[in-house]
Design an enzyme around this catalytic site. Sequence first.
Site, PDB file in Angstrom:
ATOM      1  N   LEU A 110       0.952  -1.407   0.553  1.00 19.92           N
ATOM      2  CA  LEU A 110      -0.435   0.023  -0.283  1.00 19.92           C
ATOM      3  C   LEU A 110       1.397   0.462   0.225  1.00 19.92           C
ATOM      4  O   LEU A 110      -0.157   2.566  -0.862  1.00 19.92           O
ATOM      5  CB  LEU A 110      -0.320  -0.181   1.384  1.00 19.92           C
ATOM      6  CG  LEU A 110      -1.640  -1.091   1.334  1.00 19.92           C
ATOM      7  CD1 LEU A 110      -3.091  -0.881   2.367  1.00 19.92           C
ATOM      8  CD2 LEU A 110      -3.037  -0.799  -0.112  1.00 19.92           C
ATOM      9  N   GLU A 143       3.642 -13.114  12.142  1.00 24.10           N
ATOM     10  CA  GLU A 143       5.098 -12.951  11.807  1.00 24.10           C
ATOM     11  C   GLU A 143       5.799 -10.853  12.944  1.00 24.10           C
ATOM     12  O   GLU A 143       6.570 -10.336  13.581  1.00 24.10           O
ATOM     13  CB  GLU A 143       5.954 -12.430  10.921  1.00 24.10           C
ATOM     14  CG  GLU A 143       6.594 -14.325  10.434  1.00 24.10           C
ATOM     15  CD  GLU A 143       7.200 -14.081   8.882  1.00 24.10           C
ATOM     16  OE1 GLU A 143       7.443 -14.922   8.662  1.00 24.10           O
ATOM     17  OE2 GLU A 143       6.161 -12.979   7.985  1.00 24.10           O
ATOM     18  N   THR A 188     -15.493   0.530   3.792  1.00 20.90           N
ATOM     19  CA  THR A 188     -14.580   0.893   4.608  1.00 20.90           C
ATOM     20  C   THR A 188     -14.650  -0.321   5.509  1.00 20.90           C
ATOM     21  O   THR A 188     -13.532  -0.177   6.518  1.00 20.90           O
ATOM     22  CB  THR A 188     -14.825   2.448   5.770  1.00 20.90           C
ATOM     23  OG1 THR A 188     -16.371   1.201   6.503  1.00 20.90           O
ATOM     24  CG2 THR A 188     -14.747   3.279   4.743  1.00 20.90           C
ATOM     25  N   LYS A 197     -17.212   8.515   9.673  1.00 24.67           N
ATOM     26  CA  LYS A 197     -17.368   7.245   9.858  1.00 24.67           C
ATOM     27  C   LYS A 197     -16.888   6.302  10.274  1.00 24.67           C
ATOM     28  O   LYS A 197     -17.008   5.342  11.118  1.00 24.67           O
ATOM     29  CB  LYS A 197     -17.958   6.533   8.905  1.00 24.67           C
ATOM     30  CG  LYS A 197     -18.389   5.265   9.554  1.00 24.67           C
ATOM     31  CD  LYS A 197     -19.038   4.456   7.880  1.00 24.67           C
ATOM     32  CE  LYS A 197     -19.840   2.886   7.893  1.00 24.67           C
ATOM     33  NZ  LYS A 197     -19.262   2.341   5.952  1.00 24.67           N
ATOM     34  N   ALA A 226      -1.504   8.742  -6.628  1.00 32.60           N
ATOM     35  CA  ALA A 226      -0.767   9.986  -7.513  1.00 32.60           C
ATOM     36  C   ALA A 226       0.071   9.653  -8.431  1.00 32.60           C
ATOM     37  O   ALA A 226      -0.248   8.757  -8.814  1.00 32.60           O
ATOM     38  CB  ALA A 226       0.150  10.483  -6.250  1.00 32.60           C
ATOM     39  N   CYS A 242      27.907  -2.108 -12.572  1.00 36.63           N
ATOM     40  CA  CYS A 242      28.031  -3.233 -11.912  1.00 36.63           C
ATOM     41  C   CYS A 242      28.575  -4.096 -12.660  1.00 36.63           C
ATOM     42  O   CYS A 242      29.380  -4.190 -13.489  1.00 36.63           O
ATOM     43  CB  CYS A 242      27.744  -3.386 -10.555  1.00 36.63           C
ATOM     44  SG  CYS A 242      28.601  -4.667  -9.176  1.00 36.63           S
ATOM     45  N   GLU A 261      33.545 -14.596 -12.452  1.00 35.96           N
ATOM     46  CA  GLU A 261      31.434 -15.861 -11.857  1.00 35.96           C
ATOM     47  C   GLU A 261      31.210 -16.351 -12.022  1.00 35.96           C
ATOM     48  O   GLU A 261      30.701 -17.479 -12.569  1.00 35.96           O
ATOM     49  CB  GLU A 261      31.214 -14.509 -11.809  1.00 35.96           C
ATOM     50  CG  GLU A 261      29.700 -14.718 -11.288  1.00 35.96           C
ATOM     51  CD  GLU A 261      28.937 -13.219 -10.753  1.00 35.96           C
ATOM     52  OE1 GLU A 261      29.414 -12.316 -11.478  1.00 35.96           O
ATOM     53  OE2 GLU A 261      27.968 -13.520 -10.295  1.00 35.96           O
ATOM     54  N   HIS A 314      27.508   1.215  -7.746  1.00 31.00           N
ATOM     55  CA  HIS A 314      26.323   1.670  -7.657  1.00 31.00           C
ATOM     56  C   HIS A 314      25.998   3.063  -7.609  1.00 31.00           C
ATOM     57  O   HIS A 314      25.285   3.658  -6.335  1.00 31.00           O
ATOM     58  CB  HIS A 314      25.211   0.665  -7.145  1.00 31.00           C
ATOM     59  CG  HIS A 314      25.706  -1.086  -7.149  1.00 31.00           C
ATOM     60  ND1 HIS A 314      24.189  -1.407  -8.274  1.00 31.00           N
ATOM     61  CD2 HIS A 314      26.577  -1.967  -6.500  1.00 31.00           C
ATOM     62  CE1 HIS A 314      25.205  -3.006  -7.828  1.00 31.00           C
ATOM     63  NE2 HIS A 314      25.814  -3.063  -7.530  1.00 31.00           N
ATOM     64  N   GLU A 340      23.134   4.593  -8.275  1.00 31.82           N
ATOM     65  CA  GLU A 340      22.025   4.970  -8.486  1.00 31.82           C
ATOM     66  C   GLU A 340      21.741   5.168  -7.035  1.00 31.82           C
ATOM     67  O   GLU A 340      20.172   5.580  -7.061  1.00 31.82           O
ATOM     68  CB  GLU A 340      20.417   3.396  -9.219  1.00 31.82           C
ATOM     69  CG  GLU A 340      21.058   2.652  -8.279  1.00 31.82           C
ATOM     70  CD  GLU A 340      22.433   1.963  -8.755  1.00 31.82           C
ATOM     71  OE1 GLU A 340      23.723   2.129  -9.126  1.00 31.82           O
ATOM     72  OE2 GLU A 340      22.656   0.511  -9.098  1.00 31.82           O
TER      73      GLU A 340
HETATM   74  N1  GLN Z   1      28.397 -10.559  -9.947  1.00 32.18           N
HETATM   75  C1  GLN Z   1      29.451  -9.573 -10.032  1.00 32.18           C
HETATM   76  C2  GLN Z   1      29.983  -9.406  -9.003  1.00 32.18           C
HETATM   77  O1  GLN Z   1      30.182 -10.081  -7.581  1.00 32.18           O
HETATM   78  C3  GLN Z   1      28.731  -8.558 -10.419  1.00 32.18           C
HETATM   79  C4  GLN Z   1      27.740  -8.136  -9.028  1.00 32.18           C
HETATM   80  C5  GLN Z   1      26.516  -6.952  -8.708  1.00 32.18           C
HETATM   81  O2  GLN Z   1      26.175  -6.607 -10.188  1.00 32.18           O
HETATM   82  N2  GLN Z   1      26.496  -6.362  -8.645  1.00 32.18           N
HETATM   83  O3  GLN Z   1      30.979  -8.199  -8.643  1.00 32.18           O
END
Ligand code: GLN
EC number: 6.3.4.2
Length: 541
Positions: free
Chosen positions: A17, A152, A190, A225, A243, A384, A408, A510, A512
């Site tokens: 919500l 929980e 409600t 109410k 919104a 990343c 990896e 990152h 962001e």
């Molecule tokens: N898998 C990659 C690493 O561990 C990149 C990780 C990611 O994109 N956050 O290095």
Amino acid sequence: MGETKYIFVTGGVASSLGKGIISSSIGKLLQARGYNVTIQKFDPYINIDPGTLNPYEHGECYVTVDGHEADLDLGHYERFLGIQTTKANNITTGRIYKSVIDKERRGDYLGKTIQVIPHITDEIKRNVKLLGNKYKFDFVITEIGGTVGDIESLPYLESIRQLKWELGKNALCVHLTYVPYLAAAGELKTKPTQHSVKELQSVGIQPDVLVLRAEHPLSDGLRKKVAQFCNVDDKAVVQSIDAETIYEVPILMQAQGLDSTILEKMGLPVGETPGLGPWRKFLERRHAAKSKEPINIALVGKYDLQDAYKSIREALSQAGTYNDRKVEVHFVNSEKLTDENVGEALKGMAGVMIGPGFGQRGIDGKFVAIKYTRTHDIPTFGICLGMQCIAIEFARNVLGYADANSREMDEKTPHNVIDIMEEQKAITNMGGTMRLGAYECVLQKDSKAYQAYGQEHIQERHRHRYEFNNDYKDQYETAGMKCVGINPESDLVEIVEIPALKWFVGTQFHPEYGSTVLNPHPLFVAFVKAAIENEKATVND
Ligand code: GLN
């Protein structure tokens, strides 16, 4: 202000919500009145943190500057309030139990039977008060994950009951519920709200304020109410209707006096209503941007779920506003991308984001997308794993190492251009062991990154185990991919760029997570700007 005030935000009727948005909006409004505010979230699941969760479970994993893997709601808190949260801002049931069990093993409770009440509830209460006691916040807002009625959530609700009793006026409970609209009857109902409040009352909590989420406006009669049935004041029943953007919500809450009602109930002076000038300016600019054609940005990744790339989407949308354009994000599933369909999939895209991630699934499609944007000079931003893929694609198709890979994906790759970090080699536990949190990075002055940041020294948040392999650095640089951001302590490569292209940047960190409403992230702003310029150039071709 003296003693810290505690506001608890609970939710009823249904999940999703928007408790996080309501908590952030309350925080924003109090902050605008000059108070020092923080927000924390309690998640009732048993995992110690969301770091090991698949994004399909609870969306993206957010990362705090101090390296905590956290719930994505912390991203909302930071984006709304412009504050930095820490490990103390996100607690799970797993952490509460672990801490109690560790104390039991140490002998802290010698002789006693350890029980949910008082030991678990005491630990919850300690964590609620920790931020107030340690950092002297004026307000600590605590959002309780899940929905009232979940088994929980019970220890959390019991802790709130006790804290409300102990703290008196210094504690307050805001309960968020849902008022469904029955189209066949043409009515808003409600009853679920009444039931949800009863459920709270049955565990001894009387909510002070009710926020009713609805898709249609609520009449005064209906609010009255609800107030009458639920033992709250008329003006303490506030509606939260859908919104156009979540960033409107503080304005909508302020218009109904939610902040002044809270202050009155907590015995604080109400004073003048803050103008929220910069916030309103942002909203006006965002609104004005919508009159133009949107700018199309592709987001290439494997998680076909809005919340999986929450912070990236928000950062792009903020960057759009600051470039006076609305960013339309087009999710492109990398699992389905091939050399044959990539042209069609990325048609009309002014810029392409290559998302972060883990594991082999969907990786080949990322290479396909990168090869396409690199050879067609479309602005590209890899984050990343996205940056690692940019490096691998370059090694395969420019350096000529067809088998280049990250360890990896292929432990035995002979051309390990992305390798496991030295300090990661001996790690066997998966939880909380990546390279996490903020690290310093020094930028090369002639780079796109430096142009964006306008400064040489930056700090950005990380979440990864693998890194760019410096053994290949010279070959990359000679062939045209530059390592323009370096960690001064470890020498790790944090940013790669291809200067010959319009805007082709990959960051190991990152960015962001650090983009907020009033301070959009410079790399995102620069990327969207480059995309807009690219669009113009393509149209003029
Ligand atoms: N898998 C990659 C690493 O561990 C990149 C990780 C990611 O994109 N956050 O290095």
